[in-house]
Design a protein around this motif. Structure first.
Motif, PDB file in Angstrom:
ATOM      1  N   ARG A 179      48.399  -2.570  11.092  1.00 33.05           N
ATOM      2  CA  ARG A 179      48.891  -2.322  12.586  1.00 33.05           C
ATOM      3  C   ARG A 179      48.404  -0.919  13.167  1.00 33.05           C
ATOM      4  O   ARG A 179      48.164  -0.964  14.193  1.00 33.05           O
ATOM      5  N   TRP A 180      48.021  -0.140  12.366  1.00 37.24           N
ATOM      6  CA  TRP A 180      47.174   0.908  12.867  1.00 37.24           C
ATOM      7  C   TRP A 180      45.698   0.710  13.373  1.00 37.24           C
ATOM      8  O   TRP A 180      45.424   1.149  14.506  1.00 37.24           O
TER       9      TRP A 180
ATOM     10  N   TYR B 112      56.742   0.644  16.868  1.00 40.91           N
ATOM     11  CA  TYR B 112      57.039   0.569  15.418  1.00 40.91           C
ATOM     12  C   TYR B 112      58.683   0.097  15.308  1.00 40.91           C
ATOM     13  O   TYR B 112      58.982  -0.714  14.600  1.00 40.91           O
TER      14      TYR B 112
ATOM     15  N   THR C  79      51.962   5.131   9.640  1.00 42.57           N
ATOM     16  CA  THR C  79      53.293   4.577  10.052  1.00 42.57           C
ATOM     17  C   THR C  79      54.393   5.846   9.502  1.00 42.57           C
ATOM     18  O   THR C  79      55.311   6.140  10.285  1.00 42.57           O
TER      19      THR C  79
ATOM     20  N   VAL D 271      56.606   4.873  18.352  1.00 41.76           N
ATOM     21  CA  VAL D 271      57.764   4.352  17.440  1.00 41.76           C
ATOM     22  C   VAL D 271      58.491   3.429  18.621  1.00 41.76           C
ATOM     23  O   VAL D 271      59.033   2.417  18.170  1.00 41.76           O
TER      24      VAL D 271
ATOM     25  N   ASP E  65      47.116   2.735   7.038  1.00 41.30           N
ATOM     26  CA  ASP E  65      48.463   2.223   7.936  1.00 41.30           C
ATOM     27  C   ASP E  65      49.633   2.705   7.317  1.00 41.30           C
ATOM     28  O   ASP E  65      50.437   3.208   8.401  1.00 41.30           O
ATOM     29  N   ARG E  66      50.073   2.870   6.209  1.00 39.90           N
ATOM     30  CA  ARG E  66      51.013   3.328   5.427  1.00 39.90           C
ATOM     31  C   ARG E  66      51.304   4.935   6.106  1.00 39.90           C
ATOM     32  O   ARG E  66      52.176   5.059   6.308  1.00 39.90           O
TER      33      ARG E  66
ATOM     34  N   TRP F 286      56.704   8.111  12.249  1.00 37.47           N
ATOM     35  CA  TRP F 286      58.122   8.124  12.124  1.00 37.47           C
ATOM     36  C   TRP F 286      58.573   9.675  11.996  1.00 37.47           C
ATOM     37  O   TRP F 286      59.645   9.991  12.487  1.00 37.47           O
TER      38      TRP F 286
END
Lengths: 313, 378, 363
Positions: free
Chosen positions: A206-207, A101, C83, A97, C79-80, C87
């Motif tokens: 992104r991953w 992120y 993410t 993060v 990916d979602r 978080w």
């Protein structure tokens, strides 16, 4: 810049001398570390060796040193494993993060708070563990006993005060999160921008970018971070001593009030009132911890190099 | 060039340096005033043991730390702030070891020296062959404290307490408890006994009491709590917070630290006695001296089975260990002055005010005074 | 998301060069829905806020990837999910950390005053005020000297490992043993320093520098490890460029390699200071406890904040009024707060210094 000119004037003779001195200094620093560690080891051996073969009365309810140290060893490893299992994913999450992120405005304060936590004295972690965390976890443990009692980990009877080895593991996890996060964060953000942009330009999400560009680059650092965290978890003294309701034997039951102590916390708890003979026994357990750390690191290193070789192929 | 680079590397430490230099400019606010006051004060000082100066170092039981702080304060005051008493609360065992190897001038200990591991002989050797001095510092009643909703006070005899801590009695409405507390409304709830997880003099004295005063306690008196299982907590404060954090919990701790918790009245003879300073001092006075001790050694084997009215036998007697003679005159004077102050009424008052310990009875204090005043150089 | 920010095209458009994307507000929308959906069972079953937050989080973590899977395909869904997980990890970890900080500030702040910060515990009468000045000085000095010992050794050792010792057996051993060193329990480090100083300077030795030595044992592995990792990440192109210009190796290290890695090294050093500044066990043994302020680490006892916190908490004394807070507990929390503030200031200073000296890079 003036200094650079001076150095250039001196030609080639000087640098060699500078190089020699510098590399010797670096080598000396490395050797100092070896000597210091050897010193600790010799000290532990000399002071602790008599503790290995004391009369049975020195080992409490166990009658041999092995019987005395086994539950402690088990407790140490169990607490450290719980801590790692909890802390590692969380720390990497925070590190990602902060490095990839969150926007900078959010990332900086998060990083700052985490850094601060590295400074909280273990005594305070202990105090917080007893007064804030343990009472909150106690109902959770009761719930676990009722609904998940068939899992051996949650067999119960659940502790009414919440001061179990699971709590101790969680406190340890919170203690090592800042360490793992700080180092992981630095290595993540050191990934060359070009590699990342190349991955994204090829259409990676992104991953996928993290997996393809960042992780391979940061692997060694991530492992180092975990090893530092593990070291802290294995060697932590006061917080475990304060939070854990210790005194039990080997048991996988994580939520009862009868838990094995850890080696370090046992030393801290019993050192103060110990007679010289008892202290030798305690130092001998310290020697065992030392050897365990040795073995754990050895194993980790072996696993890492093997994986790296596999990847290289 | 090398130097400048190093400064960069040392960035955080430079920050520390800068911070500490800015602070180094001045000493602590209160110390400077004490020093300036001492010049005017010492000239016309006519205190009994005033006029000393220097540092006196001791080490030992962490339980004595607060009392030692009070005594140090009083003693420093008597000597107009020219004396500093340092007490390292490293624990009784380490304190004795430090005393024996000459690291400190006196030791505080929760148990008296014995020869199980040759400590008494070693201490004698440290004191140039003379018997070491052992005088009681204070008495500390150990309360059996509990938290149980709806019950404020309990009467228990030694047998019942022993069975509770041995996990033999597991419910609060057990007949053994109910019998002794006819008026209490005891719930059908599990008992959670809380014991110390660290080695401590408190545990040793508590188990010693259980062993001698009850028939159902089969363990020896030990620093470590002998029964497996049950809730364990670090230190007196740990036990207190564990007991107050749970419900149906019961533990043992120094009476001064119990705070809001309810305490058990213990059966002595035919009566039930609540922990108190007077009851604790009474039992010490009635107890026989340990066998085979020199005159300067006031080691006492507490009489746990006393039936004297009002005596409270669950006590911990804390000792001060010192030498009869010291090679250095200044050291001898300091030890003598400090120990005399400790056993004086003022010293005992200071400790009870600050740490909540029970003062020694007059006769015990008188005898201790006689011993410590004979400390000399030589 | 900066890569493909194209909005969702109407489905009528059959040919599209960008993959289908969820609208930008999708996470927020799912979040609100998840919160509402979680509220229902929580209200019905009468659970608390914590349960509601957990359920809402789980619903969010399942719902958003599912939706993404339908619209964006499996890669987008993964990916979602990641993410969301990242978080979530961050939030889950921050909660106890903030709780801890809040506890310390909440309990420590009432005790802070100018007297508390400038007085020592040396008293000549029981009604005098006490403070933590002596412990403050002790902490700063002992930590400073620990840093003076361990930073040069640690950084130089890391330089050896990366720049000189690559592939050598000695270097492999040092790397390995540094890892082992991280596991030394602090009390063992303390016992070791204590035994060493007793052996060298006699049984009554209690000096601050002994504490620094013990702390160095705990600091060095962290400094070495973090520096090593940072040096390893310095691109070899930089080194080769310097060599090509005829710069000697040691100057390359000092002028090119170290400045490039400086940010990380400073983080490592700060981390190691933070790690030891709160240590209790080693210092109680070798540095002793005193009520006076001592500015000389080479002579006499020194109290540090963690030792003070520990001893005050262990023997808190008795409260002035029944049911009140014991004085020792107050001092302990106040001391903890001061300790955290010290580290905060150090941290800030280190960051600023690091920023000033670090070379300007593309990052």
């Amino acid at each position: 810049m003036a200094t650079t000119v001076v150095a250039d004037d001196t030609g080639r003779a000087k640098p060699r001398l500078g190089d020699t001195i510098f590399s010797r200094l670096a080598l000396a620093a490395g050797i100092i570390i070896l000597v210091a560690l050897a010193g600790v080891f010799i000290f532990l051996t000399i002071e602790g060796a008599p503790g290995l073969v004391k009369p049975a009365s020195f080992y409490g309810s166990a009658s041999t040193f092995a019987g005395y140290v086994a539950p402690l060893l088990f407790g140490t490893v169990l607490a450290a494993i719980i801590a790692l299992v909890v802390a590692v994913p969380l720390s990497w999450g925070i590190a990602l993060v902060v490095s990839h992120y969150a926007p900078k405005r959010v990332a900086t304060p998060i990083a700052y708070v985490i850094d601060l936590l590295a400074a909280v004295p273990s005594v305070v972690f202990g105090l917080w563990g007893i007064t804030v965390l343990a009472p909150k976890l106690s109902p959770v443990y009761q719930w676990l006993e009722e609904h998940a009692g068939w899992v051996p980990f949650f067999a119960g009877p659940a502790s009414t005060t919440g001061r179990t080895i699971l709590t101790a593991g969680l406190v340890l996890a919170i203690m090592i999160i800042p360490i793992i996060t700080a180092i992981s964060r630095e290595v993540f953000s050191q990934t060359p921008r070009l590699h990342e942009e190349a991955a994204l330009a090829l259409g990676a999400t992104r991953w996928e970018m993290l997996r393809l560009a960042v992780f391979p680059y940061a692997r060694s650092g991530m492992v180092s971070a975990v090893m530092l965290g593990l070291g802290r978890a294995l060697g932590e003294t006061m917080a475990v001593a304060m939070v854990l309701s210790a005194g039990g034997g080997i048991s996988f039951n994580l939520i009862s009030n009868t838990n094995p102590a850890s080696i370090a916390s046992n030393i801290a708890s019993n050192y103060r009132e110990g007679t010289p003979g008892k202290i030798q026994v305690l130092i001998a357990t310290g020697l065992v911890l030392f050897l365990v750390t040795f073995l754990v690191n050895f194993a980790a290193r072996w696993v890492v190099t093997r994986n790296e070789r596999k990847l290289a192929r | 060039m090398n130097r400048t680079s190093f400064r960069k590397l040392l960035a955080p430490s430079v920050a520390v340096l800068a911070l500490s230099i800015s602070l180094t400019a001045c000493g602590a606010g209160n110390e400077s005033s004490a020093d300036s006051g001492s010049d005017s004060g010492s000239s016309d000082s006519s205190d009994t043991s005033g006029g000393l100066s220097g540092d006196l170092n001791g080490a030992g039981a962490s339980s004595q730390e607060k009392a030692q702080g009070a005594w140090a304060t009083g003693f420093q005051g008597m000597n107009d702030g020219n004396v500093t008493v340092n007490y390292d609360p490293v624990g009784s065992g380490d304190g004795r070891t430090n005393f024996i190897n000459g690291g400190v001038s006196f030791a505080g200990s929760d148990s008296y020296l014995n020869d199980d591991e040759g400590e008494l002989s070693a201490a004698k050797e440290r004191c140039n062959g003379t018997d070491p001095i052992e005088v009681p510092a204070y008495v500390s009643p150990i309360a059996v404290a509990f938290k149980l909703d709806g019950v404020d006070a309990l009467n228990l005899d030694a047998d019942t307490i022993a069975q509770i801590f041995d996990n033999k009695i597991t419910k609060w409405n057990d007949p053994a408890i109910a019998e002794q507390n006819p008026s209490a409304d005891l719930p059908d709830q599990a008992i959670t006994p809380v014991h110390r997880s660290d080695d401590s003099g408190t545990t040793k004295n508590f188990t010693d009491y259980l062993g001698k005063a009850s028939e159902s306690w089969s363990y020896e008196a030990e620093d470590a709590f002998p029964v497996k299982g049950g809730e364990a907590a670090e230190g007196t404060s740990g036990v207190i917070s564990a007991v107050s954090g749970g419900n149906g919990t019961i533990g043992y701790a120094d009476e001064s630290q119990v705070g809001d918790l309810s305490v058990v009245s213990v059966k002595v003879g035919e009566d039930y006695v609540a922990p108190s300073a007077e009851g604790a001092a009474l039992v010490v006075e009635a107890s026989p001296a340990a066998e085979g001790r020199a005159d300067v050694d006031m080691a006492v084997d507490i009489d746990r089975t006393t039936t004297e009215a009002g005596a409270y036998p669950v006590v911990l007697l804390s000792y001060l260990i010192a030498c009869q003679t010291y090679e250095d005159q200044a050291e001898a004077d300091l030890v003598k002055g400090y120990l005399s102050y400790i056993v004086s009424p003022e010293g005992q008052d200071a400790a009870s005010q600050e740490a909540g310990s029970a003062p020694l009875s007059d006769s015990v204090a008188e005898k201790a005074k006689g011993i410590v005043e004979a400390i000399s150089a030589g | 998301m900066s890569v493909t920010t194209a909005p969702v095209r109407p489905s009528a458009e059959s040919v599209s060069f960008t993959a289908a994307r969820l609208p930008r507000f999708a996470p927020a929308l799912v979040g609100v829905v998840a919160a509402a959906a979680a509220g229902l069972p929580v209200l019905l079953l009468g659970w608390g806020v914590v349960a509601w937050a957990i359920v809402a989080g789980l619903v969010f973590l399942v719902a958003l990837p599912l939706w993404a899977r339908v619209v964006e395909g499996s890669r987008g869904a993964t990916d979602r999910l990641v993410t969301g997980l990242v978080w979530a990890a961050c939030i889950v970890a921050i909660v106890p950390l903030v709780s801890l900080l809040y506890t310390v500030v909440d309990r420590g702040l009432p005790r802070i005053s100018s007297t508390f910060l400038t007085y020592s515990m040396y008293r000549t009468s029981l009604d005098q005020e006490v403070g933590i000045y002596h412990a403050l000085i002790g902490t700063l000095l002992i930590t400073l000297f620990a840093a003076l010992i361990s930073v040069p050794i640690g950084v130089m050792a890391a330089i050896y490992l990366i720049e000189y010792g690559k592939g050598k057996r000695l270097a492999r051993w040092i790397t390995f043993l540094v890892d082992v060193m991280t596991g030394i329990p602090s009390i063992v480090a303390g016992l070791f320093a204590f035994a060493l100083f007793i052996l060298l300077f006699g049984p009554s030795t209690r000096v601050g520098i002994g504490g620094s030595v013990a702390l160095s044992l705990l600091m060095i592995p962290i400094v070495v490890r973090s520096t090593e990792e940072m040096l390893r990440l310095v691109p070899s192109e930089l080194r080769e460029a310097a060599y090509a210009l005829g710069v000697p190796k040691w100057r390359t290290i000092v002028k090119v390699v170290l400045p490039t890695a400086l940010g990380g090294i400073v983080t490592g050093v700060t981390l190691s200071i933070a790690r030891v500044v709160g240590e209790t066990a080693p210092l109680l043994l070798i540095a002793g406890l005193t009520t006076r302020t001592n500015f000389n680490v080479f002579d006499g006892r020194m109290t540090t904040l963690p030792v003070l916190i520990y001893t005050q908490n262990a023997n808190p004394g008795i409260a002035e009024t029944a049911g009140g807070i014991r004085p020792g507990i107050e001092i302990a929390w106040g001391g903890a707060l001061v300790l955290i503030v010290i580290v905060m200031v150090l941290n800030l200073a280190a960051r600023i210094i690091g920023k000033i000296f670090a070379p300007k890079t593309g990052h």
